[in-house]
Design a protein around this motif. Structure first.
Motif, PDB file in Angstrom:
ATOM      1  N   GLY A 182       0.791  -1.227   0.000  1.00 13.56           N
ATOM      2  CA  GLY A 182       0.000   0.000   0.000  1.00 13.56           C
ATOM      3  C   GLY A 182       0.820   1.272   0.000  1.00 13.56           C
ATOM      4  O   GLY A 182       0.262   2.360   0.215  1.00 13.56           O
ATOM      5  N   THR A 183       2.105   1.165  -0.254  1.00 11.29           N
ATOM      6  CA  THR A 183       2.976   2.352  -0.260  1.00 11.29           C
ATOM      7  C   THR A 183       2.577   3.304  -1.378  1.00 11.29           C
ATOM      8  O   THR A 183       2.389   2.897  -2.534  1.00 11.29           O
ATOM      9  CB  THR A 183       4.448   1.937  -0.440  1.00 11.29           C
ATOM     10  N   VAL A 184       2.477   4.553  -1.043  1.00  8.48           N
ATOM     11  CA  VAL A 184       2.133   5.561  -2.040  1.00  8.48           C
ATOM     12  C   VAL A 184       3.382   5.905  -2.856  1.00  8.48           C
ATOM     13  O   VAL A 184       4.399   6.311  -2.276  1.00  8.48           O
ATOM     14  CB  VAL A 184       1.570   6.838  -1.378  1.00  8.48           C
ATOM     15  N   PRO A 185       3.345   5.729  -4.189  1.00 11.44           N
ATOM     16  CA  PRO A 185       4.527   6.061  -4.989  1.00 11.44           C
ATOM     17  C   PRO A 185       4.758   7.563  -5.026  1.00 11.44           C
ATOM     18  O   PRO A 185       3.828   8.367  -4.843  1.00 11.44           O
ATOM     19  CB  PRO A 185       4.173   5.528  -6.385  1.00 11.44           C
ATOM     20  N   SER A 188       1.060   2.539  -8.659  1.00 13.67           N
ATOM     21  CA  SER A 188       1.797   1.331  -8.283  1.00 13.67           C
ATOM     22  C   SER A 188       1.062   0.073  -8.726  1.00 13.67           C
ATOM     23  O   SER A 188      -0.088   0.129  -9.199  1.00 13.67           O
ATOM     24  CB  SER A 188       1.991   1.288  -6.763  1.00 13.67           C
ATOM     25  N   ARG A 189       1.709  -1.066  -8.524  1.00 13.28           N
ATOM     26  CA  ARG A 189       1.092  -2.355  -8.839  1.00 13.28           C
ATOM     27  C   ARG A 189      -0.100  -2.633  -7.933  1.00 13.28           C
ATOM     28  O   ARG A 189      -0.919  -3.501  -8.222  1.00 13.28           O
ATOM     29  CB  ARG A 189       2.123  -3.474  -8.716  1.00 13.28           C
ATOM     30  N   VAL A 236      -2.253   5.515  -6.139  1.00 13.53           N
ATOM     31  CA  VAL A 236      -1.815   6.638  -6.975  1.00 13.53           C
ATOM     32  C   VAL A 236      -1.027   7.644  -6.157  1.00 13.53           C
ATOM     33  O   VAL A 236      -1.245   7.805  -4.954  1.00 13.53           O
ATOM     34  CB  VAL A 236      -3.015   7.336  -7.641  1.00 13.53           C
ATOM     35  N   SER A 237      -0.130   8.299  -6.850  1.00 10.32           N
ATOM     36  CA  SER A 237       0.685   9.333  -6.210  1.00 10.32           C
ATOM     37  C   SER A 237      -0.111  10.631  -6.085  1.00 10.32           C
ATOM     38  O   SER A 237      -1.241  10.747  -6.575  1.00 10.32           O
ATOM     39  CB  SER A 237       1.930   9.588  -7.056  1.00 10.32           C
ATOM     40  N   GLU A 238       0.519  11.604  -5.475  1.00  3.48           N
ATOM     41  CA  GLU A 238      -0.036  12.941  -5.510  1.00  3.48           C
ATOM     42  C   GLU A 238       0.004  13.442  -6.958  1.00  3.48           C
ATOM     43  O   GLU A 238       0.918  13.109  -7.714  1.00  3.48           O
ATOM     44  CB  GLU A 238       0.787  13.872  -4.616  1.00  3.48           C
ATOM     45  N   PRO A 239      -1.006  14.221  -7.372  1.00  3.30           N
ATOM     46  CA  PRO A 239      -1.001  14.691  -8.767  1.00  3.30           C
ATOM     47  C   PRO A 239       0.059  15.751  -9.009  1.00  3.30           C
ATOM     48  O   PRO A 239       0.427  16.506  -8.103  1.00  3.30           O
ATOM     49  CB  PRO A 239      -2.405  15.283  -8.929  1.00  3.30           C
TER      50      PRO A 239
END
Length: 422
Positions: free
Chosen positions: A33-36, A107-108, A112-115
């Motif tokens: 669950g790591t945020v990219p 991520s897999r 989703v990352s911050e926009p």
């Protein structure tokens, strides 16, 4: 034996169940669950109606793709590219207004990352450039439209006419991705009317509408029931002007391949029956036709249309590639002047054509547009100012299967001709 069958059936059921579960399993590829991190170092290259955005990927082994979210004509659009790419294209814009595009690293685990917000300002879209290039003119039976499509965009032209109550009526569509070209809309009497032409792209962006008043030039389709095969009548009077046969041997009349493909099939009104000459003949071959066997009429020729032999033979085999058309009113006069302009003094060269295909691909490779153009029939115009003639001679210099060759052959499904009766 019965126990064995039961065991096999049970195992099959298990396998099917497992396969079904795998097919329906749409869960993320990973449980991480790591945020990219976001993409960085974004750069924008504005293009015609589009923008190319490049970036640096975050350092994340779990990264799967990058996506862009933007609004197009009031609808949210999404573009995804894999982690192996470092740029993406957003397209379909019908103007040059600034827009915001949001980029996300994903991520897999579908986290989703911050926009990252990127501002784009597309260059003038292709439909606008194409519209500015439009040129129209009267032609036989209708209107001629020429265009320049520098971006080779997929463009649809719609042609309209203004009716008696002031409403636009659809006339024709024309599709292209060529860098430049033109098309005609035919079938109209010589009466001035108001025409409209506009361009549309695959995102349904529309250009303005060009309005012009044009009076078509009178023409009529020649009656092909009056055509006549005169190959044997005038075989000794074929004008021997360059290009000569590549083999250096005399030009010959086109001899039928077999009784199944006679010359009358060339103008019988059917686009499925075929005229086919014998193979391995010296090129060019010569195909003379009497346009009015009654002898009552001559014609100022305006245009002609050919239907290739299609299927595996499209832009190939014996379909014509390079040819000339000659005309005369005195086919039994030996022509000695290649620059003769009087059809009463022998054969006159009416025009020369080279068939091209939209894709420009090599022989044997055809695009969908190539195949469609061939199936619809291809139209060619005679130059302005050609003299009235009763007889024509198709001088087939080479065919698609024998370009610049020494020998070859010729076939077509159908030939139609238009002009003014004199």
């Amino acid at each position: 034996m019965k126990n064995t069958k039961r065991i096999i059936i049970c195992w099959l059921a298990v396998i099917i169940t497992i396969a079904a579960c795998r097919k329906d399993d749409r869960s993320p590829l990973s449980k991480d669950g790591t945020v990219p991190g976001p993409v960085t170092n974004t750069q924008v290259t504005n293009l015609a109606g589009a923008a190319l955005i490049s970036y640096t990927l975050p350092d994340n082994e779990n990264l799967l793709y990058v996506k862009a979210i933007y609004t197009l004509k009031g609808v949210q659009k999404e573009v995804k590219v894999s982690m192996f790419q470092k740029k993406l294209l957003v397209e379909g814009f019908g103007d040059t207004q600034e827009r915001e595009v949001q980029l996300y690293a994903v991520s897999r685990s579908e986290v989703v990352s911050e926009p990252v917000s990127v501002t784009i300002k597309p260059l003038t879209p292709p439909i606008v450039n194409v519209f500015k290039s439009l040129k129209t003119d009267s032609t036989f039976g209708g209107i001629n439209v020429k265009y320049v499509n520098t971006d080779s965009a997929n463009i649809v032209f719609e042609v309209l006419v203004l009716d008696s109550v002031g409403d636009w009526q659809h006339v024709d569509f024309n599709y292209t991705s060529s860098k430049q070209g033109g098309f005609n809309v035919r079938g109209y009497p010589p009466v001035e009317r108001t025409w409209g032409v506009y361009a549309r792209d695959r995102w349904d962006n529309h250009s303005d509408t060009l309005r012009v008043k044009i009076r078509p030039i009178y023409e009529e389709a020649l009656d092909k029931t009056k055509f006549n095969d005169v190959r044997t009548n005038f075989q000794n009077f074929i004008p021997q002007f360059a290009p000569f046969p590549n083999s250096g041997l005399p030009m010959v009349n086109a001899v039928d391949y077999s009784s199944s493909y006679p010359m009358k099939n060339l103008y019988d009104g059917s686009i499925t029956s075929m005229f086919h000459t014998k193979e391995k003949y010296d090129l060019p071959v010569w195909i003379p036709i009497d346009l009015d066997k009654s002898g009552a009429s001559k014609f100022i020729l305006s245009r002609f249309k050919v239907w290739q032999r299609t299927g595996n033979f499209t832009f190939n085999h014996g379909n014509p590639h390079h040819w000339e058309i000659w005309g005369t009113n005195k086919p039994n006069i030996v022509s000695t002047n290649p620059n003769n302009t009087d059809p009463n003094l022998g054969w006159v060269k009416l025009g020369e054509w080279v068939m091209t295909k939209p894709s420009g691909w090599d022989v044997g490779l055809n695009s969908n547009e190539d195949n469609q153009v061939a199936a619809d029939g291809q139209e060619f115009e005679f130059p302005n100012g050609v003299p009235p003639v009763r007889y024509i001679g198709w001088k087939n210099i080479d065919s698609w299967g024998s370009i610049d060759g020494f020998t070859g052959f010729f076939h077509l499904f159908e030939l139609s001709i238009w002009g003014q009766k004199k």
